[in-house]
Motif scaffolding. Structure first.
Motif, PDB file in Angstrom:
ATOM      1  N   TYR A   1      40.677  33.150  44.080  1.00  9.54           N
ATOM      2  CA  TYR A   1      40.422  34.190  43.297  1.00  9.54           C
ATOM      3  C   TYR A   1      41.245  34.203  42.058  1.00  9.54           C
ATOM      4  O   TYR A   1      42.577  33.997  42.299  1.00  9.54           O
ATOM      5  CB  TYR A   1      40.370  35.433  44.041  1.00  9.54           C
TER       6      TYR A   1
ATOM      7  N   PRO B   1      36.115  32.108  41.463  1.00  8.20           N
ATOM      8  CA  PRO B   1      35.810  33.570  41.575  1.00  8.20           C
ATOM      9  C   PRO B   1      36.589  34.513  40.898  1.00  8.20           C
ATOM     10  O   PRO B   1      37.752  34.537  41.169  1.00  8.20           O
ATOM     11  CB  PRO B   1      35.828  33.465  43.188  1.00  8.20           C
ATOM     12  N   PHE B   2      35.992  35.385  39.989  1.00 11.39           N
ATOM     13  CA  PHE B   2      36.557  36.073  39.156  1.00 11.39           C
ATOM     14  C   PHE B   2      36.665  37.628  39.702  1.00 11.39           C
ATOM     15  O   PHE B   2      35.520  38.077  39.538  1.00 11.39           O
ATOM     16  CB  PHE B   2      36.359  35.766  37.908  1.00 11.39           C
ATOM     17  N   ILE B   3      37.645  38.234  39.446  1.00  6.45           N
ATOM     18  CA  ILE B   3      37.878  39.810  39.589  1.00  6.45           C
ATOM     19  C   ILE B   3      38.547  40.258  38.401  1.00  6.45           C
ATOM     20  O   ILE B   3      39.589  40.116  38.156  1.00  6.45           O
ATOM     21  CB  ILE B   3      38.630  40.102  40.959  1.00  6.45           C
ATOM     22  N   GLY B   4      37.722  40.915  37.639  1.00  5.03           N
ATOM     23  CA  GLY B   4      38.321  41.459  36.178  1.00  5.03           C
ATOM     24  C   GLY B   4      38.757  42.679  36.452  1.00  5.03           C
ATOM     25  O   GLY B   4      38.608  43.685  37.249  1.00  5.03           O
ATOM     26  N   VAL B   5      40.000  42.939  35.810  1.00  3.58           N
ATOM     27  CA  VAL B   5      40.748  44.250  36.029  1.00  3.58           C
ATOM     28  C   VAL B   5      41.085  44.600  34.552  1.00  3.58           C
ATOM     29  O   VAL B   5      41.257  43.768  33.683  1.00  3.58           O
ATOM     30  CB  VAL B   5      42.121  43.947  36.888  1.00  3.58           C
ATOM     31  N   TYR B   6      41.049  46.083  34.377  1.00  3.52           N
ATOM     32  CA  TYR B   6      41.340  46.456  33.126  1.00  3.52           C
ATOM     33  C   TYR B   6      42.498  47.602  33.459  1.00  3.52           C
ATOM     34  O   TYR B   6      42.370  48.510  34.104  1.00  3.52           O
ATOM     35  CB  TYR B   6      40.272  47.268  32.717  1.00  3.52           C
TER      36      TYR B   6
ATOM     37  N   THR C   1      32.091  37.385  46.109  1.00  2.00           N
ATOM     38  CA  THR C   1      32.613  37.506  44.797  1.00  2.00           C
ATOM     39  C   THR C   1      32.213  36.316  43.692  1.00  2.00           C
ATOM     40  O   THR C   1      32.168  35.226  44.179  1.00  2.00           O
ATOM     41  CB  THR C   1      34.369  37.581  44.596  1.00  2.00           C
TER      42      THR C   1
ATOM     43  N   LEU D   1      31.745  45.395  42.252  1.00  2.00           N
ATOM     44  CA  LEU D   1      33.234  44.910  42.065  1.00  2.00           C
ATOM     45  C   LEU D   1      34.106  46.152  42.871  1.00  2.00           C
ATOM     46  O   LEU D   1      34.891  45.780  43.463  1.00  2.00           O
ATOM     47  CB  LEU D   1      33.298  44.538  40.657  1.00  2.00           C
TER      48      LEU D   1
ATOM     49  N   VAL E   1      38.797  48.287  37.051  1.00  2.00           N
ATOM     50  CA  VAL E   1      38.323  46.969  37.198  1.00  2.00           C
ATOM     51  C   VAL E   1      37.325  46.689  36.108  1.00  2.00           C
ATOM     52  O   VAL E   1      36.783  48.026  35.426  1.00  2.00           O
ATOM     53  CB  VAL E   1      37.507  46.597  38.621  1.00  2.00           C
ATOM     54  N   TYR E   2      36.937  45.569  35.448  1.00  2.00           N
ATOM     55  CA  TYR E   2      36.115  45.135  34.448  1.00  2.00           C
ATOM     56  C   TYR E   2      35.095  44.383  34.896  1.00  2.00           C
ATOM     57  O   TYR E   2      35.442  43.125  35.146  1.00  2.00           O
ATOM     58  CB  TYR E   2      36.409  45.052  33.017  1.00  2.00           C
TER      59      TYR E   2
ATOM     60  N   CYS F   1      37.103  43.039  27.487  1.00  2.00           N
ATOM     61  CA  CYS F   1      38.017  41.986  28.131  1.00  2.00           C
ATOM     62  C   CYS F   1      37.415  40.858  27.938  1.00  2.00           C
ATOM     63  O   CYS F   1      37.486  39.688  28.520  1.00  2.00           O
ATOM     64  CB  CYS F   1      38.030  42.296  29.694  1.00  2.00           C
TER      65      CYS F   1
ATOM     66  N   LEU G   1      48.910  44.908  37.267  1.00  2.00           N
ATOM     67  CA  LEU G   1      48.024  45.111  37.967  1.00  2.00           C
ATOM     68  C   LEU G   1      47.091  43.852  38.692  1.00  2.00           C
ATOM     69  O   LEU G   1      46.961  43.988  39.800  1.00  2.00           O
ATOM     70  CB  LEU G   1      46.950  46.073  37.234  1.00  2.00           C
TER      71      LEU G   1
ATOM     72  N   MET H   1      36.505  45.720  46.095  1.00  2.00           N
ATOM     73  CA  MET H   1      37.856  45.794  46.015  1.00  2.00           C
ATOM     74  C   MET H   1      38.447  47.072  46.986  1.00  2.00           C
ATOM     75  O   MET H   1      39.468  46.771  47.530  1.00  2.00           O
ATOM     76  CB  MET H   1      38.540  45.834  44.527  1.00  2.00           C
TER      77      MET H   1
END
Lengths: 338, 338
Positions: free
Chosen positions: A82, A105-110, B190, B118, B109-110, A92, A118, B122
């Motif tokens: 990940y 496999p991508f988990i976008g965070v902001y 994911t 998503l 998250v984005y 983003c 984070l 999480m």
């Protein structure tokens, strides 16, 4: 179930602390002239880096940081289970386009400028939780793409007040693993959104400082540690003004932050000679300072205990134009040599 | 270490599947006239909802969805250990301002319109990993704030091509717990960023369909299941065009999606009478469809196995204006009555 112990309300202590097996920082030209220049993997001499736009250049910084961190760990993209990442650009896109060729496999965070902490926090949870053996965490920012998105066209040449900060250009990436050599993420403290009513988008340090103070106090309460436990405590990009507010707020709660606390925005640039006013800012400010400088100090055992606390201002230009105040957040990551 | 078994490259099977103990959907006026109107907790009759701007209204939808979901679970904000959320607005301000009064440790998250899946993914990892007993996951979108940010001023009254979709107004929130009554999240897949070169921002379904197809195929390969395992498979907001592409792409890989697959964008609105062209879209499209309709069908055992797969287009207006193609992503959440 995991044997991970949760300590206190906002802090997770990892049972099997994930190891930071590599880190890479790709820095822009101004960052490459600053006090940390010897610690970056790559210094790019020209902000556009041969791309057609600043946004595309920012994505290139990120892709290069990821590929460098993977190379240093002798890993290919296909071996990363990940990747956690985000950035400041609308939707983003620095991250979305920067990572698109990697097929991870991508988990976008902001988290705005708190994103490095984070993304590291989430990657550490993912590994300690048993969901992956190898993850990456990344963020980026770019002075030019941020300036035109958040403030003014660069061509306008607007005056910057003394409280303003300078968005760092670059990207930092870490690779975390369930085993291997390197410092470990021993615990994380996840912040809450704090809003004390600051409305000046040229004084972000003051907007974010209460969130940093809250996360620090919670971290010390949850863990039973005090500031002296750490060799170094850093915030992400509070700058001169925000740093002094944090010191004052912690002092009121009985914690002495005058001995071993600094801000990445005051470390990445020389504020006296580099015309950055109150200091550096942006996701890359803490990312470059950690992935370049601090990681190497940890690796060489010059430092053994760091509390890395990246700070984010959660507004947009639209909300500031509507007269809204600026919410802040801060996430803390405790990184130790064990 | 957790006993959680990771199955295949992109799928996590939870050892102790987190329970969805409550869900709430707060819908806008058009959504409240659609086929799912009887399933929403609140239908707001006026898009601005008494606020000064559409962005502030969007935040109000989100705050209301969270507070409703908590009320239905007899929980106060202080009992939620982490909240995971994001939205489509620049810098995710719908979420940042919507959650600011709640004082819950916040993980932003984005995933664009994939955000509901998503954030649920999480939150499920966080609970199964042993880091929390109770978490919330939330997202929102608003037709007016999205339209002016991504397309044209509403006053302009621009023509919409047949491939265009209609951003849903509303917010959906779920509360997940390590125990209790309700359907469980049994596994998650994911997604990776996929970009097949679509550059038409009025044809998002086509841009996202390859990501949905890739995640479906990976999910079936990782779990050994086929489409018939589920009572219902949904995508988030592919609309008519994207849905037909997914069916074709899965057919080429030997999976029959013609029997039990639908798209939330075709369920939330009546495409024949509500002038939404190719269907609904936006983070709230899948969130309202799940948190309103599907959750109630699961709870009443009318459905027992759902594969909830929200889909996101990861571009920004800036990147589209620069001629870039639109990357997509899809995250799948398997939700079962056990």
């Amino acid at each position: 179930m995991s044997k991970t112990k949760k300590k206190g309300k906002q802090t997770v202590q990892f049972a099997k602390p994930p190891v930071i097996i590599s880190a890479a920082g790709v820095a822009g030209p101004k960052e490459g002239e600053g006090p940390l220049r010897q610690y970056f993997d790559t210094i790019v001499q020209e902000s556009m880096w041969g791309e057609e736009s600043w946004e595309k250049a920012e994505s290139k910084f990120m892709e290069q940081a990821v590929r460098t961190a993977l190379d240093k760990a002798n890993l290919s993209p296909g071996q990363i289970e990940y990747i956690f990442g985000g950035d400041l650009l609308n939707q983003c896109v620095g991250t979305n386009y920067g990572l698109r060729s990697l097929e991870i496999p991508f988990i976008g965070v902001y988290g705005a400028c708190s994103t490095m902490a984070l993304s590291m926090s989430m990657a550490a949870m993912c590994i300690d939780g048993g969901y992956a053996d190898t993850c990456a965490a990344v963020t980026s920012s770019h002075f030019c793409s941020a300036e035109r998105q958040f403030r003014f066209p660069l061509e306008y040449g607007g005056q910057r007040p003394p409280s303003a900060q300078w968005t760092a250009t670059g990207s930092g990436c870490v690779v975390l693993s369930s085993g291997g050599d390197g410092p470990v993420i021993d615990c994380i403290t996840t912040g809450k959104i704090m809003d004390k009513g600051i409305t000046d988008a040229n004084n972000m340090g003051a907007a974010m400082a209460p969130a940093a103070a809250d996360t620090f106090i919670r971290h010390f309460q949850d863990t039973g540690r005090d500031p002296a436990y750490y060799d170094l405590i850093v915030t992400g990009d509070l700058g001169k003004i925000g740093k002094s507010i944090v010191i004052d707020m912690l002092s009121e709660s009985g914690y002495d932050m005058t001995k071993n606390y600094n801000d990445c925005g005051l470390m990445l640039f020389d504020c006296d000679t580099q015309d950055v006013h109150s200091g550096g800012s942006g996701c890359a400010c803490s990312a470059l300072t950690f992935c370049g400088y601090l990681y190497q100090l940890l690796h060489s055992k010059k430092l053994n205990r760091i509390l890395f606390t990246a700070t984010g201002a959660l507004m947009s230009t639209t909300m500031v134009q509507q007269g809204e105040s600026i919410p802040g957040i801060a996430h803390a990551v405790s990184i130790l040599n064990v």
